[in-house]
Design a protein around this motif. Structure first.
Motif, PDB file in Angstrom:
ATOM      1  N   GLY B 174       0.813  -1.222   0.000  1.00  0.00           N
ATOM      2  CA  GLY B 174       0.000   0.000   0.000  1.00  0.00           C
ATOM      3  C   GLY B 174       0.840   1.262   0.000  1.00  0.00           C
ATOM      4  O   GLY B 174       0.578   2.211   0.741  1.00  0.00           O
ATOM      5  N   VAL B 175       1.878   1.270  -0.832  1.00  0.00           N
ATOM      6  CA  VAL B 175       2.754   2.451  -0.925  1.00  0.00           C
ATOM      7  C   VAL B 175       1.934   3.656  -1.402  1.00  0.00           C
ATOM      8  O   VAL B 175       1.157   3.559  -2.345  1.00  0.00           O
ATOM      9  CB  VAL B 175       3.927   2.173  -1.902  1.00  0.00           C
ATOM     10  N   VAL B 197      -0.587  -3.824 -14.384  1.00  0.00           N
ATOM     11  CA  VAL B 197      -0.877  -3.068 -13.163  1.00  0.00           C
ATOM     12  C   VAL B 197      -1.224  -1.627 -13.534  1.00  0.00           C
ATOM     13  O   VAL B 197      -0.483  -0.964 -14.251  1.00  0.00           O
ATOM     14  CB  VAL B 197       0.342  -3.082 -12.201  1.00  0.00           C
ATOM     15  N   ASP B 198      -2.373  -1.181 -13.056  1.00  0.00           N
ATOM     16  CA  ASP B 198      -2.827   0.188 -13.296  1.00  0.00           C
ATOM     17  C   ASP B 198      -2.637   0.940 -11.976  1.00  0.00           C
ATOM     18  O   ASP B 198      -3.216   0.558 -10.961  1.00  0.00           O
ATOM     19  CB  ASP B 198      -4.303   0.132 -13.705  1.00  0.00           C
ATOM     20  N   PHE B 199      -1.813   1.995 -11.991  1.00  0.00           N
ATOM     21  CA  PHE B 199      -1.530   2.717 -10.743  1.00  0.00           C
ATOM     22  C   PHE B 199      -2.817   3.194 -10.072  1.00  0.00           C
ATOM     23  O   PHE B 199      -2.964   3.134  -8.864  1.00  0.00           O
ATOM     24  CB  PHE B 199      -0.620   3.922 -10.994  1.00  0.00           C
ATOM     25  N   ARG B 200      -3.761   3.695 -10.875  1.00  0.00           N
ATOM     26  CA  ARG B 200      -4.991   4.245 -10.294  1.00  0.00           C
ATOM     27  C   ARG B 200      -5.834   3.146  -9.654  1.00  0.00           C
ATOM     28  O   ARG B 200      -6.364   3.310  -8.573  1.00  0.00           O
ATOM     29  CB  ARG B 200      -5.827   4.928 -11.373  1.00  0.00           C
ATOM     30  N   ARG B 201      -5.925   2.021 -10.325  1.00  0.00           N
ATOM     31  CA  ARG B 201      -6.831   0.967  -9.886  1.00  0.00           C
ATOM     32  C   ARG B 201      -6.179   0.046  -8.859  1.00  0.00           C
ATOM     33  O   ARG B 201      -6.818  -0.384  -7.895  1.00  0.00           O
ATOM     34  CB  ARG B 201      -7.246   0.144 -11.126  1.00  0.00           C
ATOM     35  N   THR B 203      -3.053   0.426  -7.078  1.00  0.00           N
ATOM     36  CA  THR B 203      -2.143   0.886  -6.029  1.00  0.00           C
ATOM     37  C   THR B 203      -2.769   2.069  -5.291  1.00  0.00           C
ATOM     38  O   THR B 203      -3.781   2.614  -5.717  1.00  0.00           O
ATOM     39  CB  THR B 203      -0.774   1.347  -6.579  1.00  0.00           C
ATOM     40  N   LYS B 204      -2.136   2.442  -4.166  1.00  0.00           N
ATOM     41  CA  LYS B 204      -2.602   3.600  -3.406  1.00  0.00           C
ATOM     42  C   LYS B 204      -1.702   4.801  -3.640  1.00  0.00           C
ATOM     43  O   LYS B 204      -1.743   5.772  -2.884  1.00  0.00           O
ATOM     44  CB  LYS B 204      -2.609   3.253  -1.913  1.00  0.00           C
ATOM     45  N   LEU B 205      -0.884   4.719  -4.660  1.00  0.00           N
ATOM     46  CA  LEU B 205       0.114   5.757  -4.895  1.00  0.00           C
ATOM     47  C   LEU B 205      -0.533   7.123  -5.167  1.00  0.00           C
ATOM     48  O   LEU B 205      -1.406   7.246  -6.014  1.00  0.00           O
ATOM     49  CB  LEU B 205       0.989   5.347  -6.089  1.00  0.00           C
TER      50      LEU B 205
END
Ligand SMILES: [Zn+2]
Lengths: 129, 433
Positions: B174-175, B197-201, B203-205
């Motif tokens: 959960g970075v 991997v989609d950053f928006r979908r 990850t919590k970046l």
């Protein structure tokens, strides 16, 4: 007949085309026909594969810029005048050809050509007559 | 407000008084301990006691990068080894490295600069900070690391490289913030896309803290667009501290300089005269608190400007323009001055090409060959030679309007420009010197 074609962007660097072919071979995708269009700096390889979906995936994963396009496959009677008849039909229908190349097919009495028209549907209708 | 940010708002008169007091301590300290500085002061006929006002700093000699090389390893070290706790070095492209021994207090001041940047970006103790700068002699990794810990973040010290694993950890842990070079982030984004991997979908970046290389506003927009994060700018250099000398607030069009630690001046690089705020020139720093390797009037080679308008955020620390050019980066092609950042600005106006490019210069006996290689975005690849030729012409036009030269534009496949740890060497200059 409309068929799916795969195009990839190739830099004019040695080994690029071989790399694409190797990637397909490693995944058991067969190249049915292939044509290369190039300028001094880059080229476009157009291919029809026996497994279009898998081929697209394999080439994308291998890092190529890949695009799929619909093209028209047209057969021509393999006798004098066969090609002329085909071109006449297209002329009458007033369709623009973007590019075309021959499709290699063993032991057949027909020559097969691949066309990319500006308006594939219109061209196909003209050829059906 | 995080208590660490309180210093950002000190009243201007108090700040100037503090700076003068710190300089009046630093200059005699340096004069006494560093022979090179003493010799130069003597040559100029200036004594430490001549520093009565901040403006008097202009009487003192400059330090430049070659001083650090010439005095390697300990010539500029002012503190005894018993007080030194850390070394940072940078090798540079030619010959001897530079070496910066630091005391515990030096490391702490540097961490304070980084932590105040993070707080200014809106990063909090709850945040999980992935540090993807290289660790080791380079200041990026350890600088961001100590700053993150000082603020109270949970720091994930991945370092650079092993990109797929980094993306996995980013997802799983959960970075929320990442610190790395902008070019490494673009490399991460490309790899993430390949992994699905989609950053928006996925990850919590939310935050990216980018520095260690000059980058343009166009790259910033590109990063924000592809990842949905906010891209923050952090400035620093090994000679002065590492990252954390300055950073941008949500309001300013530039970077607040932590001038309670790092005193900035802008000079005319030709006449070496100090320029008033508002004018563009070479950025010069004096490390007000550093005691391991203090720098007095260090010429950064970076081109910037200290803005005159106070920032809406209320911080009193002056705002410097983002660094778009480093005097060292300037190329002279066909007699014209060209900065790689200008080329980048032009290229970013063409959406069909990836933010990756490489400038190649070579020469025959009579002329310079000037080529720019750009990567085509997979989605924009056309099946048609004519379209690609048209794309090439548009790229050329976009670059030509900015630099006034006509380079050869070569389109290359996605991901084909050579990268090291995600970073592309921007300029390959093989011209005969
Ligand atoms: Zn501000």
């Amino acid at each position: 007949m409309l068929v799916k074609q795969i195009s990839i962007f190739l830099e004019n660097r040695p080994g690029q085309l071989a790399k694409a072919c190797r990637a397909l071979a490693a995944s058991n995708v067969n190249i049915v026909t292939l044509s290369l269009a190039d300028t001094t700096d880059f080229g476009i390889v157009r291919m029809i594969l026996d497994d279009h979906v898998k081929g697209f995936e394999v080439l994308s994963k291998a890092g190529f810029a890949v695009r799929d396009t619909e093209v028209v496959m047209a057969s021509v009677a393999d006798r004098p005048g066969g090609m002329a008849e085909l071109m006449e039909k297209l002329d009458k229908a007033d369709v623009d050809i973007e590019y075309s190349y021959a499709y290699a097919l063993g032991n057949s009495d027909k020559a097969v050509l691949i066309f990319k028209f500006k308006d594939n549907a219109k061209a196909e209708a003209a050829l059906a007559h | 407000m995080n208590p660490i940010s309180q210093k950002d708002y000190i009243d201007v008169a108090g700040l100037r008084k503090m700076q003068l007091a710190k300089l009046q301590e630093l200059i005699p300290y340096e004069y006494e301990r560093v022979p090179l500085f003493r010799r130069r002061c003597d040559e100029k006929g200036v004594k430490p006691r001549d520093l009565a006002t901040l403006a008097d700093l202009a009487k003192f000699p400059f330090m430049i990068k070659t001083d650090l090389r010439d005095e390697y390893p300990y010539g500029l070290t002012a503190a005894p080894m018993k007080d030194i706790v850390r070394f940072h070095c940078s090798s540079g492209t030619t010959g001897k490295p530079i070496c910066i021994p630091a005391t515990m207090a030096d490391v702490d001041i540097w961490s304070d600069g980084v932590a105040r940047c993070l707080a200014m970006y809106g990063i909090m103790e709850e945040d999980v900070l992935q540090v993807s700068y290289g660790y080791g002699l380079f200041t990026g990794g350890l600088g961001a690391h100590y700053g993150g810990e000082k603020l109270g973040c949970a720091v994930l010290p991945t370092g650079a490289g092993n990109t797929e694993k980094q993306i996995m950890l980013m997802k799983d842990l959960g970075v929320t913030a990442i610190a790395c070079t902008p070019s490494y982030f673009l490399h991460l984004a490309t790899t993430a896309a390949q992994m699905g991997v989609d950053f928006r979908r996925d990850t919590k970046l939310k935050h990216g803290i980018f520095g260690a290389e000059p980058w343009t506003d166009e790259i910033r927009r590109k990063i924000e667009e592809i990842s949905g994060i906010t891209a923050h700018d952090i400035y620093g250099l090994t000679e002065i501290a590492g990252p954390g000398v300055a950073g941008n607030c949500p309001y300013c069009n530039g970077l607040h300089v932590w001038e309670d630690h790092f005193y900035p001046e802008i000079i005319d690089p030709d006449t070496l005269e100090v320029l008033p705020d508002g004018e563009q020139g070479e950025l010069v720093f004096t490390t007000l608190d550093r005691r391991g390797t203090p720098m007095v009037r260090y010429r950064t080679r970076d081109i910037s400007r200290l803005q005159t308008e106070p920032c809406k955020c209320g911080r009193t620390m002056r705002v410097m323009d983002r660094i778009h050019a480093r005097t060292d980066d300037m190329l002279i092609v066909h007699g014209v001055n060209v900065f790689p950042s200008q080329i980048e600005t032009g290229l970013m106006k063409v959406p069909e090409i990836a933010p990756h490019y490489q400038i190649h210069l070579s020469s025959t006996d009579t002329l310079d060959l000037f080529e720019i290689k750009v990567e085509v975005v997979p989605e924009a690849f056309s099946d048609n030679i004519r379209d690609l030729e048209a794309l090439r012409k548009r790229v050329l036009a976009a670059v030509k309007t900015i630099i006034g030269l006509t380079p050869k534009i070569t389109l290359v496949g996605p991901g084909t420009l050579p990268r090291s740890e995600g970073k592309i060497k921007r300029v390959i200059d093989n011209r005969k010197k």
